[in-house]
Design an enzyme around this catalytic site. Sequence first.
Site, short mmCIF file in Angstrom:
data_model
loop_
_atom_site.label_atom_id
_atom_site.label_comp_id
_atom_site.label_asym_id
_atom_site.label_seq_id
_atom_site.Cartn_x
_atom_site.Cartn_y
_atom_site.Cartn_z
N CYS A 130 23.44 43.14 8.62
CA CYS A 130 24.19 42.68 9.80
C CYS A 130 25.39 41.85 9.38
O CYS A 130 25.26 40.66 9.07
CB CYS A 130 23.28 41.87 10.73
SG CYS A 130 24.10 41.29 12.23
N CYS A 133 26.08 38.93 11.76
CA CYS A 133 25.14 37.81 11.59
C CYS A 133 25.45 36.98 10.35
O CYS A 133 25.43 35.74 10.40
CB CYS A 133 23.70 38.32 11.48
SG CYS A 133 23.18 39.45 12.76
N ASP A 134 25.71 37.64 9.24
CA ASP A 134 25.74 36.96 7.95
C ASP A 134 27.10 36.93 7.26
O ASP A 134 27.27 36.24 6.26
CB ASP A 134 24.73 37.63 7.01
CG ASP A 134 23.30 37.55 7.55
OD1 ASP A 134 22.98 36.54 8.20
OD2 ASP A 134 22.54 38.51 7.34
#
Length: 301
Positions: A130, A133-134
């Site tokens: 992701c 997300c990261d």
Amino acid sequence: MSKVIIVGAGPAGITAAIYLKRGGIEPILIEKMMPGGKVSLTHKIDNYPGFTSIGGSDLANQMMNQLMENNIDVVYDEVVDISKKEGSFLVKTSYGEYESDAVIIATGTLEKKLGIPGEKEFFAKGVSTCAVCDGGFFKGQPMAIIGGGNSALEEALYLSSITEKVYIVHRRNQFRADQILVDKIKVDSHIEILTPYIPLEVKGDNMVSSIILKNVETNEIKEVEIKAMFAYIGADANTSFISNKEVLDERGYIKVNSEMETSIPGLFACGDCIAKNLRQVITACGDGAVAAMSAVHYLNK
């Protein structure tokens, strides 16, 4: 006992819940992660009617707000088995059991893994599935996206907004993504396209430091310095919890007819987990609406 249990609160499951509630049925919506599914993990969506462009998390939040406005409760739990007995369904979760007259499965897909050395060892240490997300943890540092579809190119464009160097590694010279995305990455000065290459190994010490690539035409091996790697090479149906394999095709997707009915009366499925050709937010919503109305008709028989 609830009349209908919906498993999965992505666009398909949320739509099904809203349509059921409007049809006078109080559903139980079970979700193991967060409402919105992969939508909430997508940087930007440009092809959802009504929005020229909208952030994935923003669209997911609006879907969640609609659930709340309709007083639809979400149970945060993971379904581990579904069985039918004496005309009703028993849905087992990690923390309990639920009984219902009908079940709608809307569990979506799970990203495929590369299966190369270092991928497992460095997961959450620079390896992720992701970018939204990261990616922020590696802002300003070189990163790599593996894949050539829409998701891969969309997330590469997102990463290019937070760092100076993004590599797109794809095994073919042609991309599967929409042409509008291909055109965008080709003119993005922060993106370098590496084709036709495949990843062989992720290397590092405590964190990712580089990736070993192989040119599939010349067999050239090269090492590229990166701090994070995100694989977008497709997905598998999230249906491993289904013990009755007769409802699944050879790839693990759920077989349904045009009314989202499986071969088991009262069991419906919709969204990305079903066997179909196009997996998009808009098609998931359509599937969810059809599944809900089919469930209403089933209960009214």
